[in-house]
Scaffold this active site. Structure first.
Site, short mmCIF file in Angstrom:
data_model
loop_
_atom_site.label_atom_id
_atom_site.label_comp_id
_atom_site.label_asym_id
_atom_site.label_seq_id
_atom_site.Cartn_x
_atom_site.Cartn_y
_atom_site.Cartn_z
N GLY A 154 7.70 -38.79 43.56
CA GLY A 154 6.31 -38.31 43.56
C GLY A 154 5.77 -38.33 44.98
O GLY A 154 6.33 -37.69 45.87
N GLY A 207 0.44 -37.84 31.37
CA GLY A 207 0.74 -36.67 32.20
C GLY A 207 1.91 -36.84 33.15
O GLY A 207 2.13 -35.97 33.97
N GLU A 210 7.93 -35.16 31.59
CA GLU A 210 8.24 -33.74 31.79
C GLU A 210 7.76 -32.94 30.57
O GLU A 210 7.59 -33.49 29.48
CB GLU A 210 9.75 -33.56 31.93
CG GLU A 210 10.35 -34.21 33.15
CD GLU A 210 9.85 -33.61 34.45
OE1 GLU A 210 9.88 -32.39 34.61
OE2 GLU A 210 9.41 -34.38 35.31
N LYS A 225 17.44 -36.28 40.48
CA LYS A 225 16.94 -36.94 41.69
C LYS A 225 18.07 -37.62 42.48
O LYS A 225 18.08 -37.58 43.71
CB LYS A 225 15.86 -37.95 41.32
CG LYS A 225 14.57 -37.24 40.87
CD LYS A 225 13.62 -38.21 40.19
CE LYS A 225 12.34 -37.52 39.78
NZ LYS A 225 11.53 -38.32 38.86
N1 HSE Z 1 8.79 -36.99 34.61
C1 HSE Z 1 8.97 -37.50 35.93
C2 HSE Z 1 8.86 -39.01 35.88
C3 HSE Z 1 7.93 -36.89 36.83
O1 HSE Z 1 8.44 -39.55 34.85
O2 HSE Z 1 9.23 -39.66 36.84
C4 HSE Z 1 8.19 -37.08 38.30
O3 HSE Z 1 9.36 -36.48 38.72
#
Ligand code: HSE
Length: 340
Positions: A154, A207, A210, A225
């Site tokens: 993030g 929120g 995904e 990732k």
């Molecule tokens: N769905 C992902 C998470 C969002 O929960 O980390 C960020 O990449």
């Protein structure tokens, strides 16, 4: 800087909001005046070569569901690829949802932009997980930049930390929690005794899950990732198919409690050390990786500096938008150097 934004969901919408909030200090502190010349979503686009008003865009998305319904600048039915081809801009911000099956629609957006010699900033992990080595080559061939610091962690600068701060060292291995949703679910199961499904629903409501929650709980998001880290930081030419993958879908309350009774916490851990793996592991509570809630944590083990762990919120609209903006400033600096 002329910018095209593709995708107006949580991340794309937050990026537009962040530009609006920071207009004054971007001009004052960085000499940069971002001009949104086109914004596209799945229904069409809004286009104005003089620059679209950010507040007006956000209000149109909220009231009418798509920027294409703007009475003056709206173009219903226009695709992201057409918008990228037909409008002049220095930077394309690609923020459509991750798809790890074929990377679309982000893959076509990124390929088109790079081929058209437009710099790309993306928060979309799908195209990178499937084809990062090829996309970096395409960017280099066309003399433009591909930046993606918001894809991992993030707003937490995990990629930048390893790439820049550890430049003088050799990173041997990487291990970490790279998905906020699964960490939140496992934390709620451990601390509150919440069943898996209830904890997942809470994460979706907040929120950070995904659009398709299988991406989180089956480990694809984490796998995407660690593939990005392996390519960008460890210089391995790997894609999603090289990852040995197990998610947390079948984890039970009993397993979580058993780990807790031994002074450990179950976490979905990604590791790159020789091979690349994603699997649930029991981590001692005093280990730096043992962070709770939506936090991410990554430990880099370097030849000389040893272990270093970076921790931060790994998901969220404004958090990820701040990483997109960081990439924009970085590209602006690179362009300024070329133009001197
Ligand atoms: N769905 C992902 C998470 C969002 O929960 O980390 C960020 O990449």
């Amino acid at each position: 800087v002329r910018i095209i934004v593709i995708g107006t969901g949580i991340v794309g919408g937050s990026f537009i909001k962040l530009l609006s909030l920071r207009t004054a200090d971007l001009i004052r502190d960085f000499g940069i005046r971002p001009r949104l010349v086109a914004v596209a979503d799945e229904y069409g686009a809004a286009i104005n070569s003089q620059g679209l008003d950010q507040e007006r865009l956000l209000a149109t998305i909220k009231k009418k569901g798509s920027v294409c319904h703007d009475p003056k600048f709206g173009n219903p039915g226009l695709t992201g690829v057409e918008v990228i081809r037909e409008n002049d801009a220095e930077v394309v911000v690609e923020a459509t949802p991750t798809n790890v099956v074929n990377g679309e629609p982000g893959m076509s957006h990124i390929r088109t932009a790079l081929t058209e010699r437009k710099n790309v900033i993306t928060s979309n992990k799908g195209p990178l997980a499937l084809a990062l080595p090829a996309l970096l080559e395409l960017a280099q061939y066309n003399g433009v930049h591909l930046r993606f610091s918001g894809t991992v962690g993030g707003g937490t600068p995990i990629l930048d930390f390893a790439k820049r701060s550890l430049l003088g060292d050799q990173i041997i291995s990487v291990q970490g929690i790279l998905n906020g949703t699964t960490n939140y679910i496992l934390t709620q199961m451990t601390d509150e005794g919440l069943p898996f499904d209830v904890a997942l629903k809470e994460a979706q409501k907040a929120g950070f899950a995904e659009a398709n929650p299988s991406m989180d709980i089956d480990g694809y998001d984490t796998a995407a990732k660690i593939v990005i880290i392996a390519n960008w930081i460890l210089k391995k030419r790997v894609t999603l198919k090289n990852v040995e993958l197990r998610g947390i879908r079948n984890i039970t309350l009993k397993e979580v409690k058993d780990a807790a009774s031994k002074g450990k916490r179950l976490k979905l851990i990604a590791s790159a050390e020789g091979g690349i793996q994603v699997a649930p592991k029991a981590i001692p509570i005093d280990h730096p990786l043992c962070v709770s809630g939506v936090l991410n944590a990554v430990t880099f083990t370097s030849k000389y500096a040893g272990e270093e762990t970076i921790v931060g919120r790994g998901a969220g609209g404004m958090e990820t938008a701040s990483a997109l903006l960081r990439d924009l400033l970085e590209i602006k600096n690179q362009l300024a150097r070329i133009n001197i």
